[in-house]
Motif scaffolding. Structure first.
Motif, mmCIF file in Angstrom:
data_model
loop_
_atom_site.group_PDB
_atom_site.id
_atom_site.type_symbol
_atom_site.label_atom_id
_atom_site.label_comp_id
_atom_site.label_asym_id
_atom_site.label_seq_id
_atom_site.Cartn_x
_atom_site.Cartn_y
_atom_site.Cartn_z
ATOM 1 N N ALA A 208 38.290 16.257 44.574
ATOM 2 C CA ALA A 208 38.367 14.628 44.464
ATOM 3 C C ALA A 208 38.939 14.216 45.842
ATOM 4 O O ALA A 208 38.091 13.341 46.341
ATOM 5 C CB ALA A 208 39.632 14.392 43.497
ATOM 6 N N MET A 209 39.657 15.055 46.570
ATOM 7 C CA MET A 209 40.255 14.315 47.995
ATOM 8 C C MET A 209 38.769 14.550 48.517
ATOM 9 O O MET A 209 38.874 13.901 49.746
ATOM 10 C CB MET A 209 41.291 15.165 48.252
ATOM 11 C CG MET A 209 42.389 14.907 47.506
ATOM 12 S SD MET A 209 42.936 13.082 47.562
ATOM 13 C CE MET A 209 43.400 13.005 49.206
ATOM 14 N N ILE B 133 52.258 14.057 44.978
ATOM 15 C CA ILE B 133 51.896 13.258 43.671
ATOM 16 C C ILE B 133 52.539 13.863 42.502
ATOM 17 O O ILE B 133 53.069 13.082 41.775
ATOM 18 C CB ILE B 133 50.220 13.017 43.548
ATOM 19 C CG1 ILE B 133 49.740 12.119 44.676
ATOM 20 C CG2 ILE B 133 50.079 12.598 42.075
ATOM 21 C CD1 ILE B 133 48.212 12.148 44.843
ATOM 22 N N MET B 134 52.413 15.237 42.279
ATOM 23 C CA MET B 134 52.960 15.906 41.465
ATOM 24 C C MET B 134 54.702 15.491 41.538
ATOM 25 O O MET B 134 55.195 15.382 40.351
ATOM 26 C CB MET B 134 52.797 17.375 41.173
ATOM 27 C CG MET B 134 51.789 17.486 40.015
ATOM 28 S SD MET B 134 51.556 19.549 40.184
ATOM 29 C CE MET B 134 53.069 20.153 39.097
ATOM 30 N N MET C 172 48.369 16.665 46.634
ATOM 31 C CA MET C 172 48.267 16.683 45.140
ATOM 32 C C MET C 172 49.808 17.153 44.732
ATOM 33 O O MET C 172 50.456 16.932 43.839
ATOM 34 C CB MET C 172 47.323 17.891 44.654
ATOM 35 C CG MET C 172 45.843 17.306 44.548
ATOM 36 S SD MET C 172 45.785 15.933 43.578
ATOM 37 C CE MET C 172 45.903 16.647 42.027
ATOM 38 N N GLY D 194 41.909 18.774 42.943
ATOM 39 C CA GLY D 194 42.191 17.752 43.950
ATOM 40 C C GLY D 194 41.433 17.896 45.085
ATOM 41 O O GLY D 194 41.154 17.134 45.848
ATOM 42 N N GLN D 195 41.214 19.256 45.498
ATOM 43 C CA GLN D 195 40.310 19.444 46.665
ATOM 44 C C GLN D 195 38.827 18.872 46.511
ATOM 45 O O GLN D 195 38.449 18.106 47.507
ATOM 46 C CB GLN D 195 39.999 21.107 46.819
ATOM 47 C CG GLN D 195 41.467 21.670 47.285
ATOM 48 C CD GLN D 195 41.080 23.149 47.283
ATOM 49 O OE1 GLN D 195 40.377 23.613 46.779
ATOM 50 N NE2 GLN D 195 41.734 23.594 48.530
ATOM 51 N N LEU E 242 44.393 22.628 38.988
ATOM 52 C CA LEU E 242 44.695 21.318 39.648
ATOM 53 C C LEU E 242 44.485 21.449 41.057
ATOM 54 O O LEU E 242 43.918 20.154 41.936
ATOM 55 C CB LEU E 242 46.297 20.763 39.382
ATOM 56 C CG LEU E 242 46.576 19.467 39.442
ATOM 57 C CD1 LEU E 242 45.863 18.710 38.962
ATOM 58 C CD2 LEU E 242 48.177 19.278 39.177
ATOM 59 N N ILE E 243 44.542 22.235 41.721
ATOM 60 C CA ILE E 243 44.289 22.628 43.218
ATOM 61 C C ILE E 243 42.906 22.319 43.582
ATOM 62 O O ILE E 243 42.516 21.405 44.464
ATOM 63 C CB ILE E 243 44.942 23.856 43.884
ATOM 64 C CG1 ILE E 243 46.452 23.909 43.673
ATOM 65 C CG2 ILE E 243 44.509 24.140 45.162
ATOM 66 C CD1 ILE E 243 47.054 25.354 44.007
ATOM 67 N N ALA F 78 44.207 18.102 50.636
ATOM 68 C CA ALA F 78 44.189 18.096 49.287
ATOM 69 C C ALA F 78 45.226 18.670 48.525
ATOM 70 O O ALA F 78 46.188 18.048 47.683
ATOM 71 C CB ALA F 78 42.967 18.786 48.766
ATOM 72 N N THR F 79 45.772 19.907 48.817
ATOM 73 C CA THR F 79 46.917 20.525 48.200
ATOM 74 C C THR F 79 48.182 19.897 48.566
ATOM 75 O O THR F 79 49.120 19.712 47.471
ATOM 76 C CB THR F 79 46.739 21.953 48.651
ATOM 77 O OG1 THR F 79 45.610 22.595 48.121
ATOM 78 C CG2 THR F 79 48.001 22.779 47.800
#
Length: 180
Positions: free
Chosen positions: A144-145, A164-165, A161, A141-142, A137-138, A157-158
């Motif tokens: 996507a961001m 958001i989580m 994310m 996220g990186q 997921l990290i 990003a981290t």
């Protein structure tokens, strides 16, 4: 960063903006976000230490000058994803050239190996432990961001994310669990 450094001020201000019914739940959510951000910062500091110590040890073995300075620069620039490690390698490479071309090549290999281990193994594991987020997921996220926000997207990003989580878990997942 400001929220993590002085959470009470921001937390209380945000809670005042919430409707009366949401104040309790908002306080819990803000506390969770604070814990997540604190964990992320701790993870970043552990990554800094990892890079600084390994780089310093490698430079010491090679008997390079300015070991502490070069190691600290490598650790600090590790906060800048992708480009930071490359920028940190430049002064070490140039100093290595003064020792000989073989030393310069070894330095490039050493910096590269340390970064590969850091970015592919240790940092995802550290972040997973500190932020309680799966490594995949990290990475997602990186990517996507990074596409959305470029350099700043990757850098943040981290923590984004993780926030958001925390929000999804608090406002949706836990709500669904309570309704069952």
């Amino acid at each position: 960063m400001f929220f993590t450094a002085s959470p009470v001020t921001y937390r209380n201000g945000i809670i005042k903006l919430l409707p009366s019914k949401a104040k309790g739940r908002g306080a819990v959510l803000l506390d969770k976000i604070h814990q997540v951000l604190k964990g992320w910062i701790k993870g970043q500091l552990l990554g800094f230490l990892f890079i600084t110590i390994l780089t310093g040890a490698g430079l010491w073995i090679l008997q390079m000058p300015l070991i502490l300075t070069l190691a600290l620069v490598a650790g600090l620039l590790n906060f800048v994803p992708n480009f930071g490690p490359i920028i940190a390698m430049v002064p070490a490479f140039l100093l290595g050239l003064s020792q000989g071309s073989n030393t310069a090549i070894i330095i490039v290999g050493m910096y590269t190996a340390i970064q590969v281990v850091q970015s592919a193994v240790t940092q995802p594991l550290i972040q997973k432990k500190m932020v309680s987020m799966p490594a995949a997921l990290i990475v997602f996220g990186q990517v996507a961001m990074g596409l959305l926000g470029g350099f700043w997207g990757i850098l943040l990003a981290t923590p984004i994310m993780a926030i958001i989580m925390a929000v999804v878990n608090n406002l949706y997942v836990e709500e669904q669990s309570e309704n069952k």
